[in-house]
Design a protein around this motif. Structure first.
Motif, mmCIF file in Angstrom:
data_model
loop_
_atom_site.group_PDB
_atom_site.id
_atom_site.type_symbol
_atom_site.label_atom_id
_atom_site.label_comp_id
_atom_site.label_asym_id
_atom_site.label_seq_id
_atom_site.Cartn_x
_atom_site.Cartn_y
_atom_site.Cartn_z
ATOM 1 N N UNK A 204 0.831 -1.210 0.000
ATOM 2 C CA UNK A 204 0.000 0.000 0.000
ATOM 3 C C UNK A 204 0.861 1.254 0.000
ATOM 4 N N UNK A 205 2.014 1.185 0.693
ATOM 5 C CA UNK A 205 2.918 2.342 0.744
ATOM 6 C C UNK A 205 3.407 2.694 -0.660
ATOM 7 N N UNK A 206 3.478 1.689 -1.542
ATOM 8 C CA UNK A 206 3.953 1.952 -2.903
ATOM 9 C C UNK A 206 2.893 2.756 -3.681
ATOM 10 N N UNK A 207 1.614 2.392 -3.509
ATOM 11 C CA UNK A 207 0.548 3.171 -4.167
ATOM 12 C C UNK A 207 0.522 4.593 -3.601
ATOM 13 N N UNK A 208 0.708 4.694 -2.282
ATOM 14 C CA UNK A 208 0.722 6.006 -1.652
ATOM 15 C C UNK A 208 1.925 6.835 -2.142
ATOM 16 N N UNK A 209 3.070 6.175 -2.317
ATOM 17 C CA UNK A 209 4.276 6.884 -2.765
ATOM 18 C C UNK A 209 4.101 7.403 -4.194
ATOM 19 N N UNK A 210 3.427 6.618 -5.043
ATOM 20 C CA UNK A 210 3.183 7.096 -6.418
ATOM 21 C C UNK A 210 2.282 8.334 -6.361
ATOM 22 N N UNK A 211 1.224 8.273 -5.534
ATOM 23 C CA UNK A 211 0.296 9.405 -5.443
ATOM 24 C C UNK A 211 1.023 10.667 -4.969
ATOM 25 N N UNK A 212 1.788 10.529 -3.881
ATOM 26 C CA UNK A 212 2.486 11.689 -3.325
ATOM 27 C C UNK A 212 3.591 12.161 -4.270
ATOM 28 N N UNK A 213 4.307 11.222 -4.856
ATOM 29 C CA UNK A 213 5.387 11.580 -5.781
ATOM 30 C C UNK A 213 4.850 12.313 -6.997
ATOM 31 N N UNK A 214 3.725 11.852 -7.517
ATOM 32 C CA UNK A 214 3.132 12.498 -8.690
ATOM 33 C C UNK A 214 2.744 13.937 -8.354
ATOM 34 N N UNK A 215 2.123 14.113 -7.188
ATOM 35 C CA UNK A 215 1.731 15.472 -6.773
ATOM 36 C C UNK A 215 2.966 16.369 -6.676
ATOM 37 N N UNK A 216 4.020 15.851 -6.057
ATOM 38 C CA UNK A 216 5.255 16.652 -5.908
ATOM 39 C C UNK A 216 5.859 16.996 -7.265
ATOM 40 N N UNK A 217 5.626 16.116 -8.242
ATOM 41 C CA UNK A 217 6.179 16.356 -9.585
ATOM 42 C C UNK A 217 5.225 17.208 -10.430
ATOM 43 N N UNK A 218 4.125 17.678 -9.812
ATOM 44 C CA UNK A 218 3.196 18.550 -10.530
ATOM 45 C C UNK A 218 2.290 17.802 -11.501
ATOM 46 N N UNK A 219 2.122 16.492 -11.278
ATOM 47 C CA UNK A 219 1.271 15.695 -12.165
ATOM 48 C C UNK A 219 -0.113 15.536 -11.530
ATOM 49 N N UNK A 220 -1.149 15.737 -12.330
ATOM 50 C CA UNK A 220 -2.516 15.552 -11.858
ATOM 51 C C UNK A 220 -2.761 14.045 -11.703
ATOM 52 N N UNK A 221 -3.159 13.591 -10.507
ATOM 53 C CA UNK A 221 -3.307 12.140 -10.290
ATOM 54 C C UNK A 221 -4.393 11.513 -11.156
ATOM 55 N N UNK A 222 -5.268 12.364 -11.703
ATOM 56 C CA UNK A 222 -6.323 11.840 -12.594
ATOM 57 C C UNK A 222 -5.795 11.645 -14.016
ATOM 58 N N UNK A 223 -4.594 12.164 -14.291
ATOM 59 C CA UNK A 223 -4.013 12.008 -15.634
ATOM 60 C C UNK A 223 -3.341 10.628 -15.707
ATOM 61 N N UNK A 224 -4.166 9.627 -16.067
ATOM 62 C CA UNK A 224 -3.747 8.225 -15.957
ATOM 63 C C UNK A 224 -2.442 7.933 -16.683
#
Ligand code: DC
Length: 227
Positions: A36-56
């Protein structure tokens, strides 16, 4: 050749699967993987990289390219994605609210399952998370589904997330858990046990009792498997 011991544990939010799995790994001297931490890390990492999490597509590309050296020591669970320590932020409500967008992204799942299977292949381990008994490690010697009734799950999650357990924080957590389980259930079935998966209801057990019950299931299953 020594056989790898692979123990896969899944269950819904607030079932206590993380604390139980970590403690079981520690007691058996095995590695531990919090998927689960890996899914959470992708979500947080994407946000930090300025990526919209809905942009699949962009999130999937981020997941394929990210550096995420997953810790497997049950006592050292620092999560670093692309050089940034996200150990604390991945547990916040802000991340809990957006992580389903990542967990329901099938290209992200493919990439994370691939990484998880690589870690499992390296040796004995307790791995924990929604699809670990069915997709990541369907051949694990021991597969357990930890459940708990909704009241127990909400109370545990509230205590974890908030300083006070009141009517307000309980109902906030209830909404979060129910929403997230409903979204996650669209891609992985984690509410009912697949064939060969042993269900453990922890509604009336505390952490020590749940750990003892899991250790018993593991000992019994391994006895059955012994030549
Ligand atoms: O267990 P957790 O709350 O830390 O999981 C975070 C999110 O990732 C949650 O939405 C469930 C999802 N998840 C998943 O889909 N598959 C896994 N193997 C682990 C977690």
């Amino acid at each position: 050749m020594t056989l790898h011991r692979v123990i896969a544990i899944d269950g819904p939010s607030g079932s206590g699967k993380s604390s139980v799995s970590r403690s079981v790994a520690r007691q058996l001297g095995l590695r531990y993987l919090d998927t689960g931490a890996m899914y959470r890390a992708v979500a947080q990492g994407a946000v930090l990289a300025g990526i919209d999490v809905e942009d699949a597509e962009r999130v999937a590309q981020y997941a394929r390219e990210m550096d995420l050296p997953m810790p497997t020591d049950p006592d050292e669970q620092t999560i670093i994605v692309n050089g940034q320590d996200v150990t604390a932020t991945i547990r916040t409500s802000a991340v809990s609210l957006i992580v389903s967008a990542v967990a329901t992204n099938l290209a992200v799942r493919r990439e994370l399952v691939r990484r998880q299977q690589e870690i499992v292949a390296a040796g004995s381990i307790v791995l924990e998370g929604r699809d670990t008994t069915t997709v990541v490690a369907p051949d694990a010697q021991v597969r357990i589904l930890i459940t708990a009734d909704p009241e127990a799950r909400v109370a545990r999650r509230t205590a974890e997330l908030h300083d006070e357990v009141s009517g307000r924080t309980m109902s906030q957590t209830m909404t979060e858990i129910i929403d997230r389980d409903a979204k996650d259930a669209t891609v992985v079935n984690f509410q009912t046990a697949a064939d060969g998966v042993i269900t453990l209801d922890t509604s009336h057990l505390d952490l020590a009792g749940s750990v003892a019950a899991v250790l018993r299931i593991i000992a019994d299953s391994e006895k059955e498997l012994a030549p």
